[in-house]
Design an enzyme around this catalytic site. Structure first.
Site, PDB file in Angstrom:
ATOM      1  N   GLU A  23      -6.854   5.002   7.615  1.00  0.00           N
ATOM      2  CA  GLU A  23      -6.665   6.408   7.247  1.00  0.00           C
ATOM      3  C   GLU A  23      -7.912   6.950   6.565  1.00  0.00           C
ATOM      4  O   GLU A  23      -8.253   8.125   6.698  1.00  0.00           O
ATOM      5  CB  GLU A  23      -5.417   6.555   6.370  1.00  0.00           C
ATOM      6  CG  GLU A  23      -4.145   6.401   7.194  1.00  0.00           C
ATOM      7  CD  GLU A  23      -2.977   5.768   6.484  1.00  0.00           C
ATOM      8  OE1 GLU A  23      -2.929   5.795   5.242  1.00  0.00           O
ATOM      9  OE2 GLU A  23      -2.093   5.230   7.188  1.00  0.00           O
TER      10      GLU A  23
ATOM     11  N   SER B 226       3.338  -1.714  10.546  1.00  0.00           N
ATOM     12  CA  SER B 226       4.795  -1.753  10.768  1.00  0.00           C
ATOM     13  C   SER B 226       5.413  -3.122  10.513  1.00  0.00           C
ATOM     14  O   SER B 226       6.321  -3.549  11.238  1.00  0.00           O
ATOM     15  CB  SER B 226       5.139  -1.254  12.173  1.00  0.00           C
ATOM     16  OG  SER B 226       4.698   0.078  12.338  1.00  0.00           O
TER      17      SER B 226
ATOM     18  N   HIS C 140      -9.564   1.223   4.923  1.00  0.00           N
ATOM     19  CA  HIS C 140      -8.280   1.499   5.587  1.00  0.00           C
ATOM     20  C   HIS C 140      -8.487   2.518   6.718  1.00  0.00           C
ATOM     21  O   HIS C 140      -9.293   3.433   6.595  1.00  0.00           O
ATOM     22  CB  HIS C 140      -7.265   2.018   4.569  1.00  0.00           C
ATOM     23  CG  HIS C 140      -5.885   2.041   5.129  1.00  0.00           C
ATOM     24  ND1 HIS C 140      -5.426   3.064   5.930  1.00  0.00           N
ATOM     25  CD2 HIS C 140      -4.880   1.133   5.072  1.00  0.00           C
ATOM     26  CE1 HIS C 140      -4.188   2.780   6.309  1.00  0.00           C
ATOM     27  NE2 HIS C 140      -3.830   1.619   5.801  1.00  0.00           N
TER      28      HIS C 140
ATOM     29  N   LYS D 126       0.131   4.210  -0.387  1.00  0.00           N
ATOM     30  CA  LYS D 126      -0.542   5.406   0.138  1.00  0.00           C
ATOM     31  C   LYS D 126      -0.272   6.585  -0.822  1.00  0.00           C
ATOM     32  O   LYS D 126      -0.205   6.378  -2.025  1.00  0.00           O
ATOM     33  CB  LYS D 126      -0.095   5.677   1.571  1.00  0.00           C
ATOM     34  CG  LYS D 126      -0.273   4.437   2.454  1.00  0.00           C
ATOM     35  CD  LYS D 126      -0.052   4.689   3.902  1.00  0.00           C
ATOM     36  CE  LYS D 126      -0.253   3.378   4.672  1.00  0.00           C
ATOM     37  NZ  LYS D 126      -0.114   3.537   6.118  1.00  0.00           N
TER      38      LYS D 126
ATOM     39  N   ASN E 178       0.866  -1.176   0.000  1.00  0.00           N
ATOM     40  CA  ASN E 178       0.000   0.000   0.000  1.00  0.00           C
ATOM     41  C   ASN E 178       0.905   1.229   0.000  1.00  0.00           C
ATOM     42  O   ASN E 178       1.448   1.611   1.032  1.00  0.00           O
ATOM     43  CB  ASN E 178      -0.885  -0.026   1.265  1.00  0.00           C
ATOM     44  CG  ASN E 178      -1.750   1.215   1.372  1.00  0.00           C
ATOM     45  OD1 ASN E 178      -1.825   2.013   0.436  1.00  0.00           O
ATOM     46  ND2 ASN E 178      -2.403   1.391   2.516  1.00  0.00           N
TER      47      ASN E 178
ATOM     48  N   GLY F 216       2.349   2.678  10.777  1.00  0.00           N
ATOM     49  CA  GLY F 216       3.275   3.786  10.526  1.00  0.00           C
ATOM     50  C   GLY F 216       3.958   4.281  11.785  1.00  0.00           C
ATOM     51  O   GLY F 216       4.607   5.323  11.786  1.00  0.00           O
TER      52      GLY F 216
ATOM     53  N   GLU G 213      -5.509  -4.503  10.936  1.00  0.00           N
ATOM     54  CA  GLU G 213      -4.463  -3.504  11.110  1.00  0.00           C
ATOM     55  C   GLU G 213      -4.746  -2.690  12.365  1.00  0.00           C
ATOM     56  O   GLU G 213      -5.508  -1.719  12.316  1.00  0.00           O
ATOM     57  CB  GLU G 213      -4.417  -2.559   9.907  1.00  0.00           C
ATOM     58  CG  GLU G 213      -4.131  -3.258   8.589  1.00  0.00           C
ATOM     59  CD  GLU G 213      -3.591  -2.298   7.563  1.00  0.00           C
ATOM     60  OE1 GLU G 213      -2.479  -2.515   7.090  1.00  0.00           O
ATOM     61  OE2 GLU G 213      -4.282  -1.311   7.246  1.00  0.00           O
TER      62      GLU G 213
HETATM   63  P1  PGA Z   1       2.709   0.537   7.752  1.00  0.00           P
HETATM   64  O1  PGA Z   1       1.263   0.724   7.090  1.00  0.00           O
HETATM   65  O2  PGA Z   1       3.280  -0.758   7.232  1.00  0.00           O
HETATM   66  O3  PGA Z   1       3.491   1.751   7.306  1.00  0.00           O
HETATM   67  O4  PGA Z   1       2.507   0.504   9.241  1.00  0.00           O
HETATM   68  C1  PGA Z   1       0.405  -0.377   6.940  1.00  0.00           C
HETATM   69  C2  PGA Z   1      -0.893   0.090   6.322  1.00  0.00           C
HETATM   70  O5  PGA Z   1      -1.346   1.196   6.643  1.00  0.00           O
HETATM   71  O6  PGA Z   1      -1.501  -0.624   5.499  1.00  0.00           O
END
Ligand code: PGA
Length: 250
Positions: free
Chosen positions: A96, A212, A94, A11, A9, A172, A166
């Protein structure tokens, strides 16, 4: 046996030139294995990334879509547009989208139903906030997100749904759920699928972990019996890191 899935992803990262460099490095280092690998670039790169990954064995996914088929939705993208540029998989729900863009379980459910009706595959994301875990509400929160987000989805349609747990506190942040914490939740999710749909749905549905995931922790996470791969944010922006994670799933 469930086929493992690792999805990148990106983003809102990478301009077209950077995207090309990353995809070319991925292709160079990638040797197809049993694992399904998805690349989810920003919308504007879908068409180009689809051309570049053609014949590499990697697959294309979008990061979002609108539930409507067409019409007066300035700035939005529909399922038929995604399919027309080669993306027949879409990430929905997601955290976000939920947090920054206020997407409710109801709206996400509209998107889920619309995507499935259009013949698309979904990577459906969900997970609790830190405060919810601290208050020991994480199982209830996840159950509610699954039941509302997948409301109206049939057992048959579940064959087009990949789940991605998640925990928001791990996205992140560099903070990963421990393999034991992740496995505990994944087993809970599989039980939920068994009760809500059937044994067959529970056994065949891929449940990814996201938050992460890095080359250093991927193998241990993926070794857990109910973790079928990962949704990768930050570490998907470096070819070497992403390829190491793909390898860990194989
Ligand atoms: P990350 O993001 O690996 O940077 O923690 C995962 C995601 O948001 O799908």
């Amino acid at each position: 046996m469930r086929t493992a899935v690792v999805a990148a992803n990106w983003k809102m990262n990478k301009d077209l030139n950077e995207a090309e460099i990353l995809v070319k490095s991925l292709i160079e280092g990638y040797s197809p294995s049993g694992t399904e690998v998805y690349i989810a670039p920003p919308f504007v790169h879908l068409y180009a990334v689809n051309k570049w990954i053609n014949e590499s064995g990697m697959r294309l996914a979008a990061q979002n879509m609108n539930a409507a088929e067409s019409g007066a939705h300035t700035g939005e993208i529909s399922s038929s547009m995604l399919k027309s540029v080669g993306a027949s998989t879409v990430i929905l729900g997601h955290s976000e989208r939920r947090d920054i863009y206020s997407e409710s379980d109801g709206l996400i459910n509209e998107k889920v139903k619309s995507a499935l009706a259009a013949g698309m595959q979904i990577i459906f994301c969900f997970g609790e906030q830190l405060g919810e875990r601290k208050a020991s509400a994480h199982f209830d929160v996840v159950k509610a997100q699954l039941s509302e987000g997948l409301s109206g989805v049939s057992a048959d349609q579940m064959s087009e749904v990949i789940l991605a747990y998640e925990p928001v506190w791990a996205i992140g942040t560099g903070e990963t759920a421990s393999p034991e914490q992740a496995q505990e939740m994944h087993a809970f999710i599989r039980d939920y699928l068994r009760n809500q749909f059937s044994d067959a749905v529970a056994e065949r549905t891929r449940i990814l972990y996201g938050g992460s995931v890095k080359p250093s922790n991927a193998a241990e996470l993926f070794s857990k019996p109910d973790i079928d791969g990962g949704l990768i944010g930050g570490a998907s922006l470096q070819a070497d890191d992403f390829l190491a994670i793909v390898k860990a799933a194989s």
